[in-house]
Design an enzyme around this catalytic site. Structure first.
Site, PDB file in Angstrom:
ATOM      1  N   GLU A 170      -1.720  11.745   3.841  1.00  0.00           N
ATOM      2  CA  GLU A 170      -2.622  11.428   5.018  1.00  0.00           C
ATOM      3  C   GLU A 170      -2.266  12.753   6.021  1.00  0.00           C
ATOM      4  O   GLU A 170      -1.150  13.136   6.107  1.00  0.00           O
ATOM      5  CB  GLU A 170      -2.533  10.132   5.708  1.00  0.00           C
ATOM      6  CG  GLU A 170      -2.884   9.172   4.962  1.00  0.00           C
ATOM      7  CD  GLU A 170      -2.718   7.731   5.753  1.00  0.00           C
ATOM      8  OE1 GLU A 170      -3.749   7.186   6.369  1.00  0.00           O
ATOM      9  OE2 GLU A 170      -1.776   7.210   6.030  1.00  0.00           O
ATOM     10  N   GLU A 214       0.877  -1.300  -0.142  1.00  0.00           N
ATOM     11  CA  GLU A 214      -0.067   0.028  -0.036  1.00  0.00           C
ATOM     12  C   GLU A 214       0.846   1.107  -0.115  1.00  0.00           C
ATOM     13  O   GLU A 214       1.940   1.188   0.687  1.00  0.00           O
ATOM     14  CB  GLU A 214      -0.829   0.135   1.196  1.00  0.00           C
ATOM     15  CG  GLU A 214      -1.634   1.242   1.350  1.00  0.00           C
ATOM     16  CD  GLU A 214      -2.699   1.141   2.715  1.00  0.00           C
ATOM     17  OE1 GLU A 214      -2.916   0.203   3.233  1.00  0.00           O
ATOM     18  OE2 GLU A 214      -2.788   2.348   3.482  1.00  0.00           O
TER      19      GLU A 214
END
Length: 526
Positions: free
Chosen positions: A159, A154
């Protein structure tokens, strides 16, 4: 974005690094192109479903209730809108089924231009939210693979969370199995404002054996197989990945939701996928006053380069790098370069931290003490002889501390009434300083954590923890005056006015028994 735990978040932020070393075969550099392989400029009046698929609900229909992170929202198509060239994802206090919040999540899987890619530059220009409990993300998962997460990998391009909107995070997840889930993460701080105050371009350049993260024209982190405990876990040369945009509510990383701040939005100006990389800059975007910093062109393709640097301090250069002698004000460092690939101009806005001076002596281990020590892991003597008086610290009496080698997170906890408002420490208008003399190696980390002593317990991290500040030693067996810089804004539910305790963590996440002499534990202010 996927499957964080509270304990792993603590470890991740303690382990943040700025740059990883290159490893593996070098990827061939190609000239950057202005034509993307995929782009959505959001110039219509609705989400283009030829490019994006909505993922709705609470995750249970995908086999991951709570979307794998104990998230609190039900994703809904209606929460994504397009107008004036911007995609807006809105998080609302709105009940759908068992969920008290709604938001939206989009992905490119199996869409236009295949919707999934192996390697390249992946970028989005976005404005992130500030409300506590918001968790915006621009990230990538492997497409159409039978290999389960996290072995298939991933890549999190960006974020952040609402309570720590002054940080942006870039992460890779990997591991041979769910039980062996691991990750490498880096963060970048913005002060005195935050990344959420304006639109910024968040990018990843992904090559077979290196992944690098950027904000605007600044390279701030890279990871390679050499950064892993087991290089065989590197999986990022194997799969095609698709893009995801979402705004989660709460969850393991999102934290406590401030309902009074809702609705909140994630705004996206564009998303683009390019072949190859483009020239960028490396160097500090926050500089200490009256310091010298170096800036360099990186990720450069082409031959025969010429450079022309400018800086607000008057330093110039015609080489690949520039040294800037900062005073007390910041400004733009810029380079115009030309080579066989074309002409480029790259600019980095630099903030110079404020000049601070001592305002409160918390403890000089002589006559001045405004702390009450309530818990000590190792062995603390509050009146020891100075082991080596010098120009940094000539005090005859200091503290002597022997770290507990049996304790992973060794701490010195003290009650205090000297922090009526913690907001200036988050902005950088105030800072903690500490004189340290140690046998520990150069680069040893030390943390100061601000807590609400009435709510923080040994088992409820991060509840009650307001913020954390980091310093690293710069010398061994000599005195050094360390400045602690914001490392995390931990619990958004702990108010700026609720701090009653300071915790000093000595070389956290280690089992070492080094000796430290400490002195002049102080607050510095503008």
């Amino acid at each position: 974005m996927y499957r964080y735990t509270l304990s792993s978040t603590w470890a991740r932020l303690l382990a943040c690094t700025l740059l990883g070393a290159a490893a593996g075969p070098a990827a061939a550099q190609q000239c950057p192109t202005s034509v993307p392989r995929f782009a959505d400029e959001f110039n219509g009046t609705a989400v283009d479903t030829s490019k994006w698929e909505f993922q709705n609900g609470d995750g249970c229909s995908y086999g991951i209730c709570g979307w794998g992170n104990s998230e609190l929202q039900s994703y809904q198509t209606a929460n994504a809108s397009v107008a004036n060239g911007v995609l807006t994802i809105t998080a609302k206090k709105q009940r759908v089924g068992a969920k008290a919040y709604t938001s939206a999540r989009l992905r490119t899987l199996n869409k236009l231009a295949s919707g999934q890619w192996t390697h390249g530059r992946f970028e989005a220009r976005m404005k992130t939210p500030k409300g506590s409990g918001m968790w915006p993300a621009f990230w990538m998962l492997p497409a159409n693979t039978n290999v389960a997460w996290p072995a298939s990998g991933e890549i999190d391009v960006m974020e952040s969370t609402g309570q720590k909107h002054m940080f942006a995070l870039g992460t890779i997840h990997y591991g041979s199995s769910n039980a062996n889930h691991q990750f490498l993460s880096s963060s970048i701080l913005k002060q005195p404002d935050s990344w959420a105050d304006a639109f910024h371009t968040y990018s990843v350049v992904w090559t077979p054996y290196k992944i690098s993260w950027y904000i605007d024209d600044l390279l701030y982190a890279s990871k390679t197989p050499a950064d892993m405990a087991n290089q065989a876990d590197w999986t990022f040369e194997n799969y095609k990945y698709y893009l995801i945009l979402n705004l989660a509510v709460g969850g393991n990383l999102g934290g406590t939701v401030d309902n009074t701040a809702l609705p909140q939005t994630l705004q996206v100006d564009y998303v683009r996928v390019y072949d190859g990389t483009q020239p960028s800059l490396s160097g500090p975007h926050i500089a200490e006053p009256n310091s010298t910093a170096s800036y360099t062109v990186v990720d450069e393709a082409g031959t025969g380069s010429t450079y022309s640097w400018t800086s607000p301090t008057g330093q110039t250069s015609t080489g690949k790098s520039l040294n800037v002698n900062w005073g007390t004000t910041g400004g733009n460092v810029s380079v115009a370069m030309t080579n066989s690939c074309g002409s480029f101009t790259k600019t980095l806005p630099v903030t110079v931290s404020p000049v601070l001076s001592q305002s409160v002596m918390l403890d000089d281990f002589e006559a001045n003490r405004k702390l009450s020590y309530v818990s000590v892991t190792g062995t603390l003597s509050q009146a020891a002889a100075n082991p080596a008086p010098d120009a940094v610290n000539g005090s005859p009496t200091v503290a002597r501390y022997v770290r507990s080698a049996a304790t992973q997170y060794d701490l010195i906890s003290a009650a205090t009434n000297q922090i009526p408002d913690a907001a200036p420490y988050v902005r950088g208008d105030k800072a903690f300083y500490l004189d340290v003399h140690s046998t520990a190696p150069v680069g040893t980390s030390m943390l100061i954590q601000l807590e609400n002593g009435s709510t923080a317990t040994a088992s409820n991290f991060p509840t009650g923890r307001h913020s954390r500040y980091m310093a690293r030693t710069v010398t061994q067996n000599g005195w050094q005056r360390l400045k602690f810089v914001l490392d995390d804004r931990l619990d958004g539910a702990t108010a700026d006015t609720a701090v009653t305790r300071m915790v000093l963590l000595i070389n956290p996440n280690s089992f070492t028994g080094d000796t430290y002499h400490l002195d002049n534990y102080a607050i510095y202010s503008r």
